[in-house]
Design an enzyme around this catalytic site. Structure first.
Site, PDB file in Angstrom:
ATOM      1  N   SER A 187       4.327  -2.525  13.186  1.00 47.32           N
ATOM      2  CA  SER A 187       3.059  -2.745  12.459  1.00 47.32           C
ATOM      3  C   SER A 187       2.024  -1.663  12.727  1.00 47.32           C
ATOM      4  N   LYS A 188       2.514  -0.439  12.981  1.00 44.78           N
ATOM      5  CA  LYS A 188       1.613   0.718  13.138  1.00 44.78           C
ATOM      6  C   LYS A 188       1.773   1.684  11.982  1.00 44.78           C
ATOM      7  N   ARG A 189       2.420   1.244  10.859  1.00 40.42           N
ATOM      8  CA  ARG A 189       2.633   2.086   9.691  1.00 40.42           C
ATOM      9  C   ARG A 189       3.504   3.310  10.020  1.00 40.42           C
ATOM     10  N   LEU A 190       4.399   3.171  10.996  1.00 39.39           N
ATOM     11  CA  LEU A 190       5.344   4.258  11.287  1.00 39.39           C
ATOM     12  C   LEU A 190       6.433   4.342  10.214  1.00 39.39           C
ATOM     13  N   ASN A 218      19.675   4.234   5.490  1.00 39.21           N
ATOM     14  CA  ASN A 218      20.078   3.106   6.324  1.00 39.21           C
ATOM     15  C   ASN A 218      19.571   3.286   7.749  1.00 39.21           C
ATOM     16  N   PHE A 219      19.743   2.248   8.563  1.00 36.81           N
ATOM     17  CA  PHE A 219      19.414   2.290   9.992  1.00 36.81           C
ATOM     18  C   PHE A 219      17.948   2.624  10.269  1.00 36.81           C
ATOM     19  N   LEU A 220      17.055   2.230   9.341  1.00 38.41           N
ATOM     20  CA  LEU A 220      15.606   2.354   9.608  1.00 38.41           C
ATOM     21  C   LEU A 220      15.261   1.388  10.736  1.00 38.41           C
ATOM     22  N   CYS A 221      14.731   1.935  11.805  1.00 37.46           N
ATOM     23  CA  CYS A 221      14.463   1.089  12.974  1.00 37.46           C
ATOM     24  C   CYS A 221      13.282   1.643  13.745  1.00 37.46           C
ATOM     25  N   VAL A 222      12.299   0.795  14.013  1.00 38.76           N
ATOM     26  CA  VAL A 222      11.160   1.142  14.873  1.00 38.76           C
ATOM     27  C   VAL A 222      11.214   0.197  16.061  1.00 38.76           C
ATOM     28  N   THR A 233      19.555  -1.048   0.815  1.00 44.01           N
ATOM     29  CA  THR A 233      19.501  -2.505   0.729  1.00 44.01           C
ATOM     30  C   THR A 233      18.648  -2.997   1.890  1.00 44.01           C
ATOM     31  N   LYS A 286       0.829  -1.212   0.000  1.00 48.47           N
ATOM     32  CA  LYS A 286       0.000   0.000   0.000  1.00 48.47           C
ATOM     33  C   LYS A 286       0.855   1.251   0.000  1.00 48.47           C
ATOM     34  N   LEU A 297      26.539  -0.323   4.309  1.00 47.81           N
ATOM     35  CA  LEU A 297      26.903  -0.837   5.637  1.00 47.81           C
ATOM     36  C   LEU A 297      25.688  -1.444   6.354  1.00 47.81           C
TER      37      LEU A 297
HETATM   38  C1  LIG Z   1      15.041  11.002  -2.957  1.00 46.69           C
HETATM   39  C2  LIG Z   1      15.391  10.437  -1.462  1.00 46.69           C
HETATM   40  C3  LIG Z   1      14.485   9.138  -1.070  1.00 46.69           C
HETATM   41  C4  LIG Z   1      14.855   8.579   0.370  1.00 46.69           C
HETATM   42  C5  LIG Z   1      14.012   7.391   0.790  1.00 46.69           C
HETATM   43  C6  LIG Z   1      14.292   6.097  -0.077  1.00 46.69           C
HETATM   44  C7  LIG Z   1      13.527   4.852   0.411  1.00 46.69           C
HETATM   45  C8  LIG Z   1      14.173   4.285   1.704  1.00 46.69           C
HETATM   46  C9  LIG Z   1      13.357   3.102   2.232  1.00 46.69           C
HETATM   47  C10 LIG Z   1      13.884   2.605   3.568  1.00 46.69           C
HETATM   48  C11 LIG Z   1      15.174   1.817   3.418  1.00 46.69           C
HETATM   49  C12 LIG Z   1      15.700   1.331   4.773  1.00 46.69           C
HETATM   50  C13 LIG Z   1      17.002   0.564   4.567  1.00 46.69           C
HETATM   51  C14 LIG Z   1      17.597   0.056   5.852  1.00 46.69           C
HETATM   52  O1  LIG Z   1      17.483   0.699   6.889  1.00 46.69           O
HETATM   53  C15 LIG Z   1      18.326  -1.291   5.846  1.00 46.69           C
HETATM   54  S1  LIG Z   1      17.064  -2.629   5.926  1.00 46.69           S
HETATM   55  C16 LIG Z   1      16.894  -2.774   7.687  1.00 46.69           C
HETATM   56  C17 LIG Z   1      15.532  -2.249   8.138  1.00 46.69           C
HETATM   57  N1  LIG Z   1      15.422  -2.309   9.590  1.00 46.69           N
HETATM   58  C18 LIG Z   1      15.138  -3.464  10.259  1.00 46.69           C
HETATM   59  O2  LIG Z   1      14.903  -4.498   9.675  1.00 46.69           O
HETATM   60  C19 LIG Z   1      15.167  -3.352  11.777  1.00 46.69           C
HETATM   61  C20 LIG Z   1      14.088  -4.197  12.435  1.00 46.69           C
HETATM   62  N2  LIG Z   1      12.775  -3.904  11.877  1.00 46.69           N
HETATM   63  C21 LIG Z   1      12.145  -2.725  12.160  1.00 46.69           C
HETATM   64  O3  LIG Z   1      12.641  -1.845  12.841  1.00 46.69           O
HETATM   65  C22 LIG Z   1      10.779  -2.520  11.510  1.00 46.69           C
HETATM   66  O4  LIG Z   1      10.257  -3.774  11.162  1.00 46.69           O
HETATM   67  C23 LIG Z   1      10.857  -1.628  10.241  1.00 46.69           C
HETATM   68  C24 LIG Z   1      11.206  -0.206  10.662  1.00 46.69           C
HETATM   69  C25 LIG Z   1      11.883  -2.163   9.262  1.00 46.69           C
HETATM   70  C26 LIG Z   1       9.475  -1.614   9.578  1.00 46.69           C
HETATM   71  O5  LIG Z   1       8.506  -1.162  10.520  1.00 46.69           O
HETATM   72  P1  LIG Z   1       7.208  -2.072  10.829  1.00 46.69           P
HETATM   73  O6  LIG Z   1       6.612  -1.581  12.100  1.00 46.69           O
HETATM   74  O7  LIG Z   1       7.603  -3.503  10.725  1.00 46.69           O
HETATM   75  O8  LIG Z   1       6.205  -1.785   9.589  1.00 46.69           O
HETATM   76  P2  LIG Z   1       5.215  -0.547   9.427  1.00 46.69           P
HETATM   77  O9  LIG Z   1       5.734   0.656  10.115  1.00 46.69           O
HETATM   78  O10 LIG Z   1       3.849  -0.998   9.828  1.00 46.69           O
HETATM   79  O11 LIG Z   1       5.255  -0.278   7.846  1.00 46.69           O
HETATM   80  C27 LIG Z   1       5.042  -1.344   6.932  1.00 46.69           C
HETATM   81  C28 LIG Z   1       5.528  -0.859   5.599  1.00 46.69           C
HETATM   82  O12 LIG Z   1       6.964  -0.681   5.668  1.00 46.69           O
HETATM   83  C29 LIG Z   1       7.569  -1.448   4.629  1.00 46.69           C
HETATM   84  N3  LIG Z   1       8.882  -1.932   5.067  1.00 46.69           N
HETATM   85  C30 LIG Z   1       9.133  -2.913   5.958  1.00 46.69           C
HETATM   86  N4  LIG Z   1      10.455  -3.087   6.105  1.00 46.69           N
HETATM   87  C31 LIG Z   1      11.063  -2.186   5.275  1.00 46.69           C
HETATM   88  C32 LIG Z   1      12.430  -1.876   4.957  1.00 46.69           C
HETATM   89  N5  LIG Z   1      13.464  -2.540   5.518  1.00 46.69           N
HETATM   90  N6  LIG Z   1      12.679  -0.896   4.034  1.00 46.69           N
HETATM   91  C33 LIG Z   1      11.659  -0.243   3.449  1.00 46.69           C
HETATM   92  N7  LIG Z   1      10.334  -0.485   3.696  1.00 46.69           N
HETATM   93  C34 LIG Z   1      10.058  -1.441   4.610  1.00 46.69           C
HETATM   94  C35 LIG Z   1       6.606  -2.586   4.395  1.00 46.69           C
HETATM   95  O13 LIG Z   1       6.841  -3.135   3.104  1.00 46.69           O
HETATM   96  C36 LIG Z   1       5.262  -1.865   4.492  1.00 46.69           C
HETATM   97  O14 LIG Z   1       5.022  -1.121   3.313  1.00 46.69           O
HETATM   98  P3  LIG Z   1       4.012  -1.715   2.182  1.00 46.69           P
HETATM   99  O15 LIG Z   1       2.679  -1.812   2.848  1.00 46.69           O
HETATM  100  O16 LIG Z   1       4.069  -0.760   1.028  1.00 46.69           O
HETATM  101  O17 LIG Z   1       4.606  -3.074   1.832  1.00 46.69           O
HETATM  102  C1  LIG Z   2      23.418  -3.994   4.765  1.00 47.60           C
HETATM  103  N1  LIG Z   2      22.734  -3.214   5.809  1.00 47.60           N
HETATM  104  C2  LIG Z   2      21.611  -2.397   5.257  1.00 47.60           C
HETATM  105  C3  LIG Z   2      22.345  -4.003   7.008  1.00 47.60           C
HETATM  106  C4  LIG Z   2      21.291  -5.029   6.753  1.00 47.60           C
HETATM  107  N2  LIG Z   2      19.977  -4.794   6.806  1.00 47.60           N
HETATM  108  N3  LIG Z   2      19.303  -5.971   6.548  1.00 47.60           N
HETATM  109  C5  LIG Z   2      20.208  -6.970   6.329  1.00 47.60           C
HETATM  110  C6  LIG Z   2      20.082  -8.318   6.014  1.00 47.60           C
HETATM  111  C7  LIG Z   2      21.236  -9.081   5.835  1.00 47.60           C
HETATM  112  C8  LIG Z   2      22.515  -8.477   5.938  1.00 47.60           C
HETATM  113  C9  LIG Z   2      23.747  -9.255   5.701  1.00 47.60           C
HETATM  114  C10 LIG Z   2      24.673  -8.791   4.769  1.00 47.60           C
HETATM  115  C11 LIG Z   2      25.845  -9.484   4.563  1.00 47.60           C
HETATM  116  C12 LIG Z   2      26.080 -10.661   5.296  1.00 47.60           C
HETATM  117  F1  LIG Z   2      27.198 -11.359   5.081  1.00 47.60           F
HETATM  118  C13 LIG Z   2      25.154 -11.133   6.254  1.00 47.60           C
HETATM  119  C14 LIG Z   2      23.980 -10.421   6.443  1.00 47.60           C
HETATM  120  O1  LIG Z   2      23.005 -10.792   7.335  1.00 47.60           O
HETATM  121  C15 LIG Z   2      23.208 -12.064   7.968  1.00 47.60           C
HETATM  122  C16 LIG Z   2      21.912 -12.331   8.749  1.00 47.60           C
HETATM  123  N4  LIG Z   2      21.895 -11.432   9.888  1.00 47.60           N
HETATM  124  C17 LIG Z   2      21.078 -10.389   9.981  1.00 47.60           C
HETATM  125  C18 LIG Z   2      21.340  -9.845  11.237  1.00 47.60           C
HETATM  126  N5  LIG Z   2      22.326 -10.567  11.828  1.00 47.60           N
HETATM  127  C19 LIG Z   2      22.669 -11.541  10.979  1.00 47.60           C
HETATM  128  C20 LIG Z   2      22.643  -7.145   6.251  1.00 47.60           C
HETATM  129  C21 LIG Z   2      21.493  -6.399   6.441  1.00 47.60           C
END
Ligand SMILES: CCCCCCCCCCCCCC(=O)CSCCNC(=O)CCNC(=O)[C@H](O)C(C)(C)COP(=O)(O)OP(=O)(O)OC[C@H]1O[C@@H](n2cnc3c(N)ncnc32)[C@H](O)[C@@H]1OP(=O)(O)O
Ligand SMILES: CN(C)Cc1n[nH]c2ccc(-c3ccc(F)cc3OCCn3ccnc3)cc12
Length: 392
Positions: A150-153, A140-144, A176, A7, A392
């Site tokens: 799951s509150k669409r933050l 990077n470092f998107l973290c809730v 990534t 969405k 990173l």
């Molecule tokens: C021109 C400049 C543009 C700049 C911006 C570019 C874009 C940058 C984008 C960001 C890049 C970050 C890169 C990065 O940091 C590296 S990826 C690591 C992301 N962080 C984590 O995994 C940490 C643990 N998880 C959380 O903190 C939460 O689960 C997060 C905050 C991940 C989602 O919080 P939640 O409470 O679990 O979920 P709701 O708030 O209810 O929201 C649900 C919606 O969020 C979508 N979602 C879920 N995970 C995502 C993710 N990793 N990227 C993008 N979108 C993600 C999901 O598809 C859904 O949308 P949809 O309904 O359309 O599917």
């Molecule tokens: C890249 N940077 C955005 C952080 C990041 N976000 N999401 C991820 C998912 C996988 C990897 C990753 C990248 C390279 C690698 F050799 C192992 C990895 O994850 C292992 C599984 N894991 C996750 C947490 N602790 C262990 C990084 C990331």
């Protein structure tokens, strides 16, 4: 993901799943820039209990708050056994590159308690996509916080960082994720090379191979005490110009890669204790710098193990081989990583990494890392070996 509704992501200028295979769509920006006067001047609305905050990582207290939020709420592996534990020094390094904007280090606090409960960051980077150099935001470092999931933050956080990036007249981004979103420009595998197999098996990161004893396993992963390449040494400040030339020349061959200048190389690749390690090969005869390897330090917290709390992991960063064979160069990287007491050496199958992964006894990881561009279409999905970018 093809059937899943996105969405939020369906409203964004990113490749949409429905467009996959539509070869008529041109490569490049999906939407044109907005006139700066038309960019929303005020922050997006947050749900009432919360307020925006800008995180100054030079402030010890702020940096500690960000560190603790990530330590307790950031990315875990699929089996929730490990969680990334980026250090404060690492965060300052990752978020203070040349030309960074403090306003792109965005936090969310609870108005009453002032508790930091969410975070997202951007840093500017020159990225080349085929023949076009684009100034992008690396997000990077998107973290809730786990209690606010799951509150669409996340969509609000993403829209806010997008707005602040737009205010600096930047219209593209790179990021990534381990999750599938619309739409990956490439999907990479990660691989792990055991350095301390006993600990890795004790904590459940690895399993003893079939018909393998522990002593046989320790022997299998044993490495020499010293590196073998003549002229292999730590990179030093005076090497920046030569390493920049070597790296720029190497990265030319990839479809997407950073466009590093000397300032970028000095920041991203000069060794920083406990953050990033870089080595090079200086030919003993000609004193030419012919090869380079680097890895960054990213420990993971071990969740629920009596004997160990931290997994010390090195992650392959940027490597160049022009004279020393890849196998020999990267084996020297493993040797120095082992000497620095790392438990595991991780690598993605990007760039030329697949030339050494199997031979150096890397094992496949259990997940994938997807690469994304925001507001930039790349015609075809890229093979990992066409990617020259490590985030990173
Ligand atoms: C021109 C400049 C543009 C700049 C911006 C570019 C874009 C940058 C984008 C960001 C890049 C970050 C890169 C990065 O940091 C590296 S990826 C690591 C992301 N962080 C984590 O995994 C940490 C643990 N998880 C959380 O903190 C939460 O689960 C997060 C905050 C991940 C989602 O919080 P939640 O409470 O679990 O979920 P709701 O708030 O209810 O929201 C649900 C919606 O969020 C979508 N979602 C879920 N995970 C995502 C993710 N990793 N990227 C993008 N979108 C993600 C999901 O598809 C859904 O949308 P949809 O309904 O359309 O599917
Ligand atoms: C890249 N940077 C955005 C952080 C990041 N976000 N999401 C991820 C998912 C996988 C990897 C990753 C990248 C390279 C690698 F050799 C192992 C990895 O994850 C292992 C599984 N894991 C996750 C947490 N602790 C262990 C990084 C990331």
């Amino acid at each position: 993901s093809l059937s899943k509704r996105h969405k939020f992501w369906e409203t964004q200028p990113v490749g949409q799943f429905k467009d996959l295979g539509n070869a008529s769509l041109p490569e490049g920006p999906i939407e044109p820039p907005t006139p700066l006067t038309e960019v929303k001047q005020e922050p997006y609305n947050l749900p009432s209990p919360y307020e925006w905050t800008t995180c100054d990582l030079d402030s010890e207290d702020m940096c500690s708050e960000v560190y603790l939020l990530l330590t307790n709420n950031y990315v875990e592996d699929d089996e929730n056994m490990f969680r990334f534990n980026y250090s404060k020094e690492f965060l300052r390094w990752a978020l203070h590159p040349p030309g960074y904007y403090k306003s792109w280090h965005i936090g969310v606090r609870v108005k009453t308690s002032k508790k930091l409960v969410a975070f997202i960051t951007g840093v500017p980077a020159k990225i080349r996509a085929r023949d076009t150099i684009v100034v992008m935001a690396e997000i990077n470092f998107l973290c809730v916080h786990k209690k606010l999931r799951s509150k669409r933050l996340a969509p609000v956080m993403i829209k806010e960082v997008t707005r602040r990036v737009h205010l600096e007249n930047i219209w593209q981004a790179a990021y990534t994720a381990g999750v599938v979103l619309p739409t990956p420009v490439s999907t990479c595998q990660y691989w792990h090379r055991s350095l301390n197999p006993k600990k890795l098996i004790d904590v459940g990161f690895s399993r003893l191979g079939a018909r393998m004893t522990m002593s046989r396993t320790i022997k299998l992963y044993k490495l020499p005490d010293q590196t073998v390449t003549p002229g292999f040494r730590k990179m030093e400040p005076h090497d920046v110009p030569a390493v920049t030339r070597l790296l720029r020349d190497y990265l030319k061959q990839f479809v997407v890669a950073p466009d590093f200048d000397e300032n970028d190389v000095e920041h991203w690749l000069l060794s920083k204790e406990g953050v990033v390690d870089s080595y090079l090969v200086e030919s003993p005869e000609s004193h030419e710098i012919t090869d380079f390897c680097s890895f960054y330090t990213l420990p993971s917290s071990i969740l629920g193990n009596q004997n160990y709390s931290t997994l010390k992991a090195a992650y392959s960063y940027y490597n160049v081989s022009t004279k020393t064979p890849w196998i020999q160069l990267m084996n020297d990287a493993l040797i120095v990583a082992k000497k620095k007491d790392f438990d595991v050496f991780n690598a993605l199958d990007v760039m030329h990494n697949d030339t050494f992964l199997k031979e150096l006894k890397f094992g496949p990881g259990d997940g994938q890392l997807h690469y994304y561009l925001y507001n930039y279409r790349i015609k075809h999905v890229l093979r990992p070996s066409e990617l020259g970018l490590v985030l990173l």
